[in-house]
Design a protein around this motif. Sequence first.
Motif, short mmCIF file in Angstrom:
data_model
loop_
_atom_site.label_atom_id
_atom_site.label_comp_id
_atom_site.label_asym_id
_atom_site.label_seq_id
_atom_site.Cartn_x
_atom_site.Cartn_y
_atom_site.Cartn_z
N SER A 253 -94.36 -1.26 28.03
CA SER A 253 -93.97 0.15 28.06
C SER A 253 -93.35 0.50 29.40
O SER A 253 -93.61 -0.14 30.42
N VAL A 254 -92.49 1.49 29.38
CA VAL A 254 -91.92 2.01 30.63
C VAL A 254 -93.02 2.77 31.35
O VAL A 254 -93.76 3.53 30.75
N ARG A 255 -93.16 2.51 32.65
CA ARG A 255 -94.22 3.20 33.40
C ARG A 255 -93.61 4.14 34.43
O ARG A 255 -92.57 3.85 35.00
N ASP A 256 -94.26 5.21 34.66
CA ASP A 256 -93.83 6.12 35.72
C ASP A 256 -95.07 6.52 36.51
O ASP A 256 -95.96 7.18 35.99
N ASP B 245 -91.33 -0.64 38.26
CA ASP B 245 -91.27 0.69 37.66
C ASP B 245 -90.03 1.42 38.18
O ASP B 245 -89.37 2.14 37.46
N ARG B 246 -89.80 1.24 39.49
CA ARG B 246 -88.58 1.78 40.07
C ARG B 246 -87.96 0.66 40.91
O ARG B 246 -88.67 -0.22 41.41
N ALA C 182 -84.91 4.53 38.54
CA ALA C 182 -86.06 4.32 37.66
C ALA C 182 -85.68 3.25 36.64
O ALA C 182 -84.55 3.22 36.16
N ASN C 183 -86.62 2.36 36.33
CA ASN C 183 -86.34 1.24 35.42
C ASN C 183 -86.62 1.66 33.99
O ASN C 183 -87.75 1.93 33.61
N ASP C 184 -85.56 1.69 33.15
CA ASP C 184 -85.79 2.04 31.74
C ASP C 184 -85.98 0.80 30.88
O ASP C 184 -86.10 0.89 29.67
N ARG C 185 -86.01 -0.38 31.54
CA ARG C 185 -86.28 -1.66 30.87
C ARG C 185 -85.21 -2.04 29.85
O ARG C 185 -85.44 -2.91 29.01
N VAL C 186 -84.05 -1.45 29.92
CA VAL C 186 -82.94 -1.92 29.08
C VAL C 186 -82.11 -2.82 29.98
O VAL C 186 -81.49 -2.36 30.93
N MET D 201 -79.50 -1.69 33.12
CA MET D 201 -80.13 -1.75 34.43
C MET D 201 -79.36 -2.69 35.35
O MET D 201 -79.06 -2.37 36.49
#
Lengths: 323, 505
Positions: free
Chosen positions: B250-253, B468-469, B483-487, B491
């Motif tokens: 999951s994307v984390r913030d 995460d970032r 911010a890392n959207d994991r795409v 990215m």
Amino acid sequence: MSAALSRVLQADWFGPLAIVIVATLVIGSIEPSFLSSFNIQILLLAVAVNCVIAFSQMIIIAVGQMNLSVGAIGGLAAISFAGMMQVWGLPGPLAALAALAIGAAAGLFNGALIAATGISAFVVTLASLSVFKGINLGITRAQPFYGVPESVKAFGNTTFLGPIPWLVLPAILVVVAIMHLLNRQVLGRHILAVGGNQSAAELSGISVARTVVWTHAISGTLAALAGIMFVARLQLGQPSIGDDWLIPSFAAPVIGGAVLAGGHVSVSGTLLGVVIVAIITQALVIFRIDPFFVQVVLGFLILWAVGINRLREIRVERVLGRI
Amino acid sequence: MTAPVLEARGISKSFPGVRALQDVSMTLGRGSIHALLGENGAGKSTLIKVVTGVHQLDAGTLLLDGNSVHFAGPREAIAAGIAVVHQERNLIPRFSVGENILLERLGDNLLRSVDHGAIHAEAKRWLDVLELDVDSRIPVSRLNVAKMQLVEIAKALSLRSRVLLLDEPTASLTPHETVVLFGLLRKLRDEGVSIVFVSHKLEEVQEICDQVTVLRDGRNACDSRSMAGLGRQDLVRLMIGRSEQIPNWSVRDRTTAEPVLELYGIATSIGHNGIDLTLHRGEILGLYGLIGAGRTELAKSILGIYRITSGEIRIGGQTAHIRSMAEAIHCYRLGYISEDRKQEGLILMHSVLENAGMTVWRKLAGAFGVLTDRTIRARVEPVIRQLDVRTPSLAQTVGNLSGGNQQKISVAKWLAAEVSILIVDEPSVGIDIKTKAYLHGLLRQLADRGTAILLITSDMPEMITLADRIAVMDEYRVKGVIANDRVYEGMSERIMHLIHGQEAA
């Protein structure tokens, strides 16, 4: 079983111990007087004093450096010890403590200079060797102090339980203390870590500077103790004490399997190294070979021991695939 | 294409614990400039070392002018006309420029005196070829870095090489010096010399190279294709690929959690300037950049190893002045996993127990600094078990373990120390894929439990997997934080865009 056996065969003390046993048997069978009570007393006396010298160097090898001023510190402590008793009339134990303090201070001086400036230990201790020897000669004018009290002389020349010299006692204390230091003390672990890989140790939160300073302080103290023991044995404060310590101080740890680059030393191996040197010296006397040849034999012994270590290194590197 | 001079076919090379090259091929045409590209650790330098006889290949063939050759060492490769200029300097500073250029040819007769006149005449010739205005009699130590680089090239040329391998030759050159060098390379190419050009600067590659081989994870991403029609984006895609599996996490913030490490306007004695970064509790903040961007140096400045000249560091909200690593661990619970495991992370000659326990000796010592193996074991053993380190016993010498297991131990010592902030520098260099995936899971788990992690890596998939970032660094500055959207595709393009500027987008 075979794993245990191979561990014994590879242990640092195994080779030296085998040499000690074989040499004792061979020399003893050719010349039975080698095993006489008197001869054993002489051997123990030599081992007692020389092992303290060897440990004084070994601890510096452990941290990955060398201390060329071991003999100069020992000599300075020796004449200070004798001089304080003769000139100021200090009692033996008090003078001994003061001499140990001088040794520790000399070591601190070396260590602090090395840690603060980053100049190599070789250069710093080479220079301080000259400084300490110069102070020694300035104080004594190259003349011995003869006023050593009877109690001190007795400590250096009498025995207990048959042939065992009293001087063996401080040596045993040192062996136990060094073993404890290296295996059970934080400082000892730090010394070996710094010797093994200085940057890894620093980056793991070990203060390299502090470790180096303490190591040299210990080395200086041990050198001073050896100087004191020498005075007790010779019964006078000879200014030349320490002049010929350098080679044997390296020989014993190296024979005992120490890695000169640091990080690995063996207390038992070093002790056996001292015994080997003592046996060779004694054998040359017994077989009436010119004692000056001891130096030649010692030199070859060091080369042989370093050669064995190098062979081990090459084998390890092969296993790791670096060659 | 012109007739091939040097051809590498199906080269494989493994080191203990890592397959550096797998079935790699490259064909060098006569009189061409061939780019060799790839991310850090893709296998470029291994390939160069195989071609120049430093490493022996495990499988594959090397063909020189169509004939199979085998180089037992660098001397044989040089004799065959293959010369290399390494990234690191290989000059003797106190020797003169001339002696350095002709070092290998001072003569085999050790008793004959050196003919300095002849040496300098010969050296002058090669310096003239390079249009390099340097007196061959002055010592190399008096030259600047760029001139040293050119002297190395002169040296390689003077060996009458037909194949010249240049590893990051422009890294230390100014733009003007680079232009001069390129002019020279073109001249050499026109004279029939084949040049392999390794560089991270894609604009240079596009300017001067006519062919390109790209390596990724030790394999060919492309083999000796023409540069014609290849855009900068194509090169980037070939280098970073998109085949890498990014775990479906999951994307984390964590930017709302309390900040644990804050940098405000940090400048350092080694060149960082105006660095602002914030690391939150439980966050993984990535520091991406090319080699030489100043990331490791920034980490070491935080740890008190390089001097901070201005700005403020706050740890847990309090202003912190860290003067040494010892303070960092014991006062601020800050740990550092070095990129250089063998030099800076581990003591290879010591045991697993000693290495993993190194950070906790001080903490675990009883009265008078006494340590027992039992207390250290009690602290270290659970960590070693948790990390699944494959070792016969805790007494095993670390140098005898595989790279992956060694890396686990350099992680273990910080887990044992129970740090709350962990700086992780290139965690997966030289370890196998399985261990790498395991380490990724572990770092993520640590962060989930609240450890703040500053992750330095040049491995793009690793960065996008974990961070995460992502803060992008270039030339000792932070170019931006995203911010890392994991795409993966989006990215990597945005990161490259920050480094290479507008035209990469």
